[in-house]
Design a protein around this motif. Sequence first.
Motif, PDB file in Angstrom:
ATOM      1  N   ASP A  89      -2.739   4.354  -8.034  1.00 15.01           N
ATOM      2  CA  ASP A  89      -1.477   4.819  -7.439  1.00 15.01           C
ATOM      3  C   ASP A  89      -0.367   4.882  -8.484  1.00 15.01           C
ATOM      4  OD1 ASP A  89      -2.788   4.961  -5.008  1.00 15.01           O
ATOM      5  OD2 ASP A  89      -1.870   3.138  -4.193  1.00 15.01           O
ATOM      6  N   SER A  90      -0.266   3.851  -9.313  1.00 15.69           N
ATOM      7  CA  SER A  90       0.793   3.799 -10.327  1.00 15.69           C
ATOM      8  C   SER A  90       0.668   4.935 -11.328  1.00 15.69           C
ATOM      9  CB  SER A  90       0.746   2.464 -11.076  1.00 15.69           C
ATOM     10  OG  SER A  90       0.984   1.396 -10.199  1.00 15.69           O
ATOM     11  N   PHE A  91      -0.531   5.176 -11.820  1.00 17.95           N
ATOM     12  CA  PHE A  91      -0.698   6.178 -12.866  1.00 17.95           C
ATOM     13  C   PHE A  91      -0.780   7.601 -12.317  1.00 17.95           C
ATOM     14  CE2 PHE A  91      -1.220   2.483 -15.445  1.00 17.95           C
ATOM     15  CZ  PHE A  91      -0.602   2.866 -16.626  1.00 17.95           C
ATOM     16  N   ARG A  92      -1.149   7.749 -11.065  1.00 20.85           N
ATOM     17  CA  ARG A  92      -1.070   9.077 -10.428  1.00 20.85           C
ATOM     18  C   ARG A  92       0.398   9.521 -10.408  1.00 20.85           C
ATOM     19  NH1 ARG A  92      -2.788   7.823  -5.780  1.00 20.85           N
ATOM     20  NH2 ARG A  92      -4.991   8.151  -6.195  1.00 20.85           N
ATOM     21  N   GLU A  93       1.284   8.600 -10.043  1.00 20.65           N
ATOM     22  CA  GLU A  93       2.722   8.901  -9.995  1.00 20.65           C
ATOM     23  C   GLU A  93       3.269   9.254 -11.377  1.00 20.65           C
ATOM     24  OE1 GLU A  93       4.730   5.633  -8.112  1.00 20.65           O
ATOM     25  OE2 GLU A  93       3.584   5.863  -6.254  1.00 20.65           O
ATOM     26  N   LEU A  94       2.656   8.729 -12.429  1.00 17.99           N
ATOM     27  CA  LEU A  94       3.102   9.012 -13.798  1.00 17.99           C
ATOM     28  C   LEU A  94       2.443  10.258 -14.378  1.00 17.99           C
ATOM     29  CD1 LEU A  94       3.132   5.374 -15.222  1.00 17.99           C
ATOM     30  CD2 LEU A  94       5.109   6.767 -14.544  1.00 17.99           C
ATOM     31  N   GLY A  95       1.573  10.897 -13.605  1.00 21.69           N
ATOM     32  CA  GLY A  95       0.957  12.141 -14.049  1.00 21.69           C
ATOM     33  C   GLY A  95      -0.350  12.010 -14.802  1.00 21.69           C
ATOM     34  N   SER A  96      -0.947  10.831 -14.795  1.00 22.50           N
ATOM     35  CA  SER A  96      -2.247  10.673 -15.450  1.00 22.50           C
ATOM     36  C   SER A  96      -3.298  11.475 -14.694  1.00 22.50           C
ATOM     37  CB  SER A  96      -2.651   9.203 -15.501  1.00 22.50           C
ATOM     38  OG  SER A  96      -1.774   8.484 -16.332  1.00 22.50           O
ATOM     39  N   LYS A  97      -4.321  11.919 -15.427  1.00 21.24           N
ATOM     40  CA  LYS A  97      -5.366  12.776 -14.847  1.00 21.24           C
ATOM     41  C   LYS A  97      -6.506  12.000 -14.197  1.00 21.24           C
ATOM     42  CE  LYS A  97      -3.721  16.720 -16.477  1.00 21.24           C
ATOM     43  NZ  LYS A  97      -2.528  17.125 -15.798  1.00 21.24           N
ATOM     44  N   ALA A  98      -6.821  10.809 -14.747  1.00 22.13           N
ATOM     45  CA  ALA A  98      -7.996  10.092 -14.245  1.00 22.13           C
ATOM     46  C   ALA A  98      -7.959   8.633 -14.669  1.00 22.13           C
ATOM     47  CB  ALA A  98      -9.272  10.742 -14.779  1.00 22.13           C
ATOM     48  N   ARG A 156     -15.727   7.962 -14.105  1.00 25.27           N
ATOM     49  CA  ARG A 156     -14.391   8.566 -14.086  1.00 25.27           C
ATOM     50  C   ARG A 156     -13.993   8.857 -12.645  1.00 25.27           C
ATOM     51  NH1 ARG A 156     -11.863  13.759 -14.398  1.00 25.27           N
ATOM     52  NH2 ARG A 156     -10.173  13.794 -15.932  1.00 25.27           N
ATOM     53  N   ARG A 157     -12.736   8.578 -12.343  1.00 27.18           N
ATOM     54  CA  ARG A 157     -12.171   8.907 -11.031  1.00 27.18           C
ATOM     55  C   ARG A 157     -10.947   9.791 -11.248  1.00 27.18           C
ATOM     56  NH1 ARG A 157      -9.647   4.875  -6.419  1.00 27.18           N
ATOM     57  NH2 ARG A 157      -8.519   6.518  -5.322  1.00 27.18           N
ATOM     58  N   PRO A 158     -11.017  11.047 -10.843  1.00 26.04           N
ATOM     59  CA  PRO A 158      -9.841  11.920 -10.966  1.00 26.04           C
ATOM     60  C   PRO A 158      -8.706  11.381 -10.100  1.00 26.04           C
ATOM     61  CG  PRO A 158     -11.804  13.185 -10.400  1.00 26.04           C
ATOM     62  CD  PRO A 158     -12.157  11.744 -10.249  1.00 26.04           C
ATOM     63  N   LEU A 159      -7.481  11.585 -10.565  1.00 26.38           N
ATOM     64  CA  LEU A 159      -6.314  11.167  -9.762  1.00 26.38           C
ATOM     65  C   LEU A 159      -5.672  12.358  -9.091  1.00 26.38           C
ATOM     66  CD1 LEU A 159      -4.697   8.527 -12.137  1.00 26.38           C
ATOM     67  CD2 LEU A 159      -6.110   8.137 -10.127  1.00 26.38           C
TER      68      LEU A 159
END
Length: 159
Positions: A89-98, A156-159
């Motif tokens: 959740d944290s890194f999805r909000e920061l725009g990370s891909k996976a 790998r889990r895509p965000l």
Amino acid sequence: MYGQTIAIREAVEADTVWIRPFLESRWGDATMVVSDVRVDLMKVPALIAGNNEGLLTYRVVDDEVEILSLDAIVAQKGVGTALVTHLCDSFRELGSKAIIVSTTNDNLDGLRFYQTRGFQITEVRCGAIGKARLIKASIPLTGAYGIPVSDEIKLRRPL
């Protein structure tokens, strides 16, 4: 713990008095070998669950976040899930891909854990653990369920 919210927080300097001995008890020392590179887990960010009920260490690699270690004091109580969910959740909000993670071929419980949380196997590095033992000699020859530890499996889990 199921049904309860587990508080997750970033580790701070004061947490090192707990983190180092915890990692040493789980992994033999506070380092991990990932893709033939030794990583000092005391020098990367970490998330702590509840009252030191679990720990997740990670690093950011380009536009992906790599889980380096994930441990819960008591398994199957939602601690690992809470840590991974918070990281995603944290890194999805920061725009990370996976989110990516590597484990060994003997870690059947870990493979089940990650795959049931949306991770897919992307690579199997056959024989990689033999090379990793040249860097970290304490990696055991035999792991969970009596399985010889020989291969590194990347997920790998895509965000």
